[in-house]
Design a protein around this motif. Structure first.
Motif, short mmCIF file in Angstrom:
data_model
loop_
_atom_site.label_atom_id
_atom_site.label_comp_id
_atom_site.label_asym_id
_atom_site.label_seq_id
_atom_site.Cartn_x
_atom_site.Cartn_y
_atom_site.Cartn_z
N GLY A 25 44.58 98.51 32.55
CA GLY A 25 44.41 99.50 33.61
C GLY A 25 44.20 100.90 33.08
O GLY A 25 43.64 101.74 33.77
N CYS A 26 44.66 101.15 31.87
CA CYS A 26 44.50 102.48 31.30
C CYS A 26 43.05 102.72 30.89
O CYS A 26 42.64 103.85 30.69
CB CYS A 26 45.41 102.65 30.08
N ALA A 27 42.29 101.64 30.68
CA ALA A 27 40.89 101.77 30.30
C ALA A 27 40.02 101.45 31.51
O ALA A 27 40.50 100.95 32.52
CB ALA A 27 40.58 100.81 29.15
N SER A 28 38.75 101.74 31.39
CA SER A 28 37.82 101.45 32.48
C SER A 28 36.46 101.19 31.89
O SER A 28 36.21 101.42 30.70
CB SER A 28 37.78 102.62 33.46
N THR A 29 35.56 100.68 32.74
CA THR A 29 34.19 100.44 32.29
C THR A 29 33.53 101.76 31.93
O THR A 29 33.58 102.71 32.69
CB THR A 29 33.41 99.72 33.40
N GLN A 30 32.91 101.79 30.77
CA GLN A 30 32.31 103.02 30.27
C GLN A 30 30.83 102.82 29.95
O GLN A 30 30.44 101.77 29.45
CB GLN A 30 33.03 103.47 28.98
N VAL A 31 30.03 103.84 30.23
CA VAL A 31 28.64 103.86 29.80
C VAL A 31 28.58 104.72 28.54
O VAL A 31 28.95 105.89 28.56
CB VAL A 31 27.71 104.43 30.88
N GLY A 32 28.15 104.12 27.43
CA GLY A 32 28.11 104.84 26.17
C GLY A 32 26.74 105.45 25.93
O GLY A 32 26.28 106.30 26.67
N ALA A 33 26.06 104.95 24.91
CA ALA A 33 24.74 105.48 24.57
C ALA A 33 23.75 105.26 25.70
O ALA A 33 23.73 104.20 26.33
CB ALA A 33 24.25 104.82 23.29
N GLN A 34 22.92 106.27 25.96
CA GLN A 34 21.93 106.19 27.02
C GLN A 34 20.69 106.99 26.62
O GLN A 34 20.79 108.07 26.04
CB GLN A 34 22.51 106.73 28.33
N TRP A 35 19.51 106.43 26.94
CA TRP A 35 18.26 107.10 26.60
C TRP A 35 17.25 106.86 27.70
O TRP A 35 17.22 105.78 28.32
CB TRP A 35 17.71 106.54 25.29
N SER A 36 16.41 107.85 27.98
CA SER A 36 15.33 107.68 28.96
C SER A 36 14.08 108.38 28.47
O SER A 36 14.15 109.40 27.77
CB SER A 36 15.75 108.22 30.33
N ASP A 37 12.93 107.83 28.85
CA ASP A 37 11.64 108.40 28.47
C ASP A 37 11.32 109.54 29.44
O ASP A 37 11.22 109.31 30.65
CB ASP A 37 10.57 107.31 28.55
N ALA A 180 26.86 99.64 28.43
CA ALA A 180 28.15 99.77 29.13
C ALA A 180 29.13 98.75 28.57
O ALA A 180 28.73 97.66 28.15
CB ALA A 180 27.97 99.55 30.63
N THR A 181 30.40 99.09 28.54
CA THR A 181 31.44 98.19 28.04
C THR A 181 32.60 98.14 29.03
O THR A 181 32.88 99.10 29.73
CB THR A 181 31.97 98.66 26.68
N THR A 182 33.26 96.99 29.06
CA THR A 182 34.46 96.84 29.88
C THR A 182 35.66 96.59 28.98
O THR A 182 35.52 96.00 27.90
CB THR A 182 34.35 95.65 30.86
N PRO A 183 36.86 97.01 29.39
CA PRO A 183 38.05 96.71 28.61
C PRO A 183 38.37 95.22 28.68
O PRO A 183 38.00 94.55 29.65
CB PRO A 183 39.15 97.55 29.29
N PRO A 184 39.03 94.67 27.68
CA PRO A 184 39.38 93.25 27.69
C PRO A 184 40.24 92.89 28.90
O PRO A 184 41.18 93.59 29.24
CB PRO A 184 40.17 93.05 26.39
N GLN A 185 39.85 91.80 29.56
CA GLN A 185 40.65 91.24 30.65
C GLN A 185 40.28 89.78 30.80
O GLN A 185 39.29 89.31 30.24
CB GLN A 185 40.42 92.00 31.95
N ALA A 186 41.08 89.05 31.59
CA ALA A 186 40.87 87.61 31.71
C ALA A 186 39.77 87.25 32.69
O ALA A 186 39.18 86.18 32.59
CB ALA A 186 42.19 86.94 32.12
N ASN A 187 39.47 88.12 33.65
CA ASN A 187 38.52 87.81 34.72
C ASN A 187 37.09 88.20 34.31
O ASN A 187 36.70 89.35 34.41
CB ASN A 187 38.93 88.55 36.00
N LEU A 188 36.31 87.23 33.86
CA LEU A 188 34.95 87.50 33.40
C LEU A 188 34.04 87.89 34.56
O LEU A 188 33.19 88.77 34.43
CB LEU A 188 34.39 86.28 32.67
N ASN A 189 34.21 87.24 35.72
CA ASN A 189 33.36 87.58 36.87
C ASN A 189 33.50 89.05 37.24
O ASN A 189 32.51 89.72 37.55
CB ASN A 189 33.73 86.70 38.07
N ALA A 190 34.74 89.54 37.22
CA ALA A 190 34.97 90.95 37.56
C ALA A 190 34.32 91.87 36.53
O ALA A 190 33.77 92.91 36.87
CB ALA A 190 36.47 91.22 37.65
#
Length: 209
Positions: A25-37, A180-190
């Motif tokens: 819960g302390c972590a969340s889904t994050q968008v890291g590196a991003q690039w656009s033309d 984008a990355t998600t923190p480790p958790q058991a629910n893959l669908n989520a």
């Protein structure tokens, strides 16, 4: 964590699970590196047809990812067209572009999903002791107790990462990409739902929807 009675093992398991949930819960889904033309800036894909495809380690993950990505694209006003089976595993992007042209799609929204990080919770243990004894007679003495610690199992949780990419069908050029990355958790669908939300949201923030 040690529990000193078998009856407390379930309480230990609950406490360990709560600690793991708190950590996630302390972590969340994050968008890291991003690039656009820059040449595609201001060219919104809202209202356009997009070929949507996911690459994943197994068919179930691939299908869930693709459905989630299509739903998010549709929420932003585009019309998703799902790629045929096996298209994401093609050795070259040209096969995807050919499928997009047949579908009348303006762009390809692809995502590659892979395990990113794993944590192992060793789980609680419980201990029990055998009490001391006193033997009488010649050579009598006293022996101390013996303690035994027994593990009660653990839990493995994996976090996933998604590399999203938009490709212009007419030119074959990459328009935008992000990870984008998600923190480790058991629910893959989520996790897959969160990854799709994150990568499509990043494309929207980049001005492509």
């Amino acid at each position: 964590m040690k529990c000193f009675a078998p009856a407390l093992a379930s309480a230990c398991a609950l406490a360990a699970g709560a600690a793991l949930a708190l950590l996630a819960g302390c972590a969340s889904t994050q968008v890291g590196a991003q690039w656009s033309d820059p040449s595609f800036r201001g060219q919104s894909l809202r209202g356009a047809r997009l070929l949507v495809v996911c690459e994943a380690p197994d068919p179930a993950t691939q299908r869930i990812c693709q459905d989630e990505l299509a739903a998010r694209v549709q929420d932003l006003g585009a019309t998703p067209v799902q790629a045929p089976d096996g298209a994401a595993r093609a050795p070259a992007a040209e096969q995807l572009l050919a499928a997009a042209r047949v579908a009348g799609a303006r762009a390809v929204f692809s995502a590659s999903v892979q395990p990113d990080a794993t944590i192992v919770n060793p789980g609680p243990t419980f201990s029990f002791g055998i009490g001391g004894f006193n033997s009488g007679g010649y050579g009598s003495g006293t022996s101390g107790g013996v303690g035994v610690t027994v593990p009660t199992g653990g839990q493995v949780s994996t976090g996933y990462a998604a590399n999203g990419m938009l490709t212009d069908v007419a030119s074959g050029r990459m328009m935008w990409t992000a990870k984008a990355t998600t923190p480790p958790q058991a629910n893959l669908n989520a996790q897959l739902a969160e990854l799709a939300k994150a990568v499509v949201g990043a494309a929207q923030q980049a001005g492509l929807f």
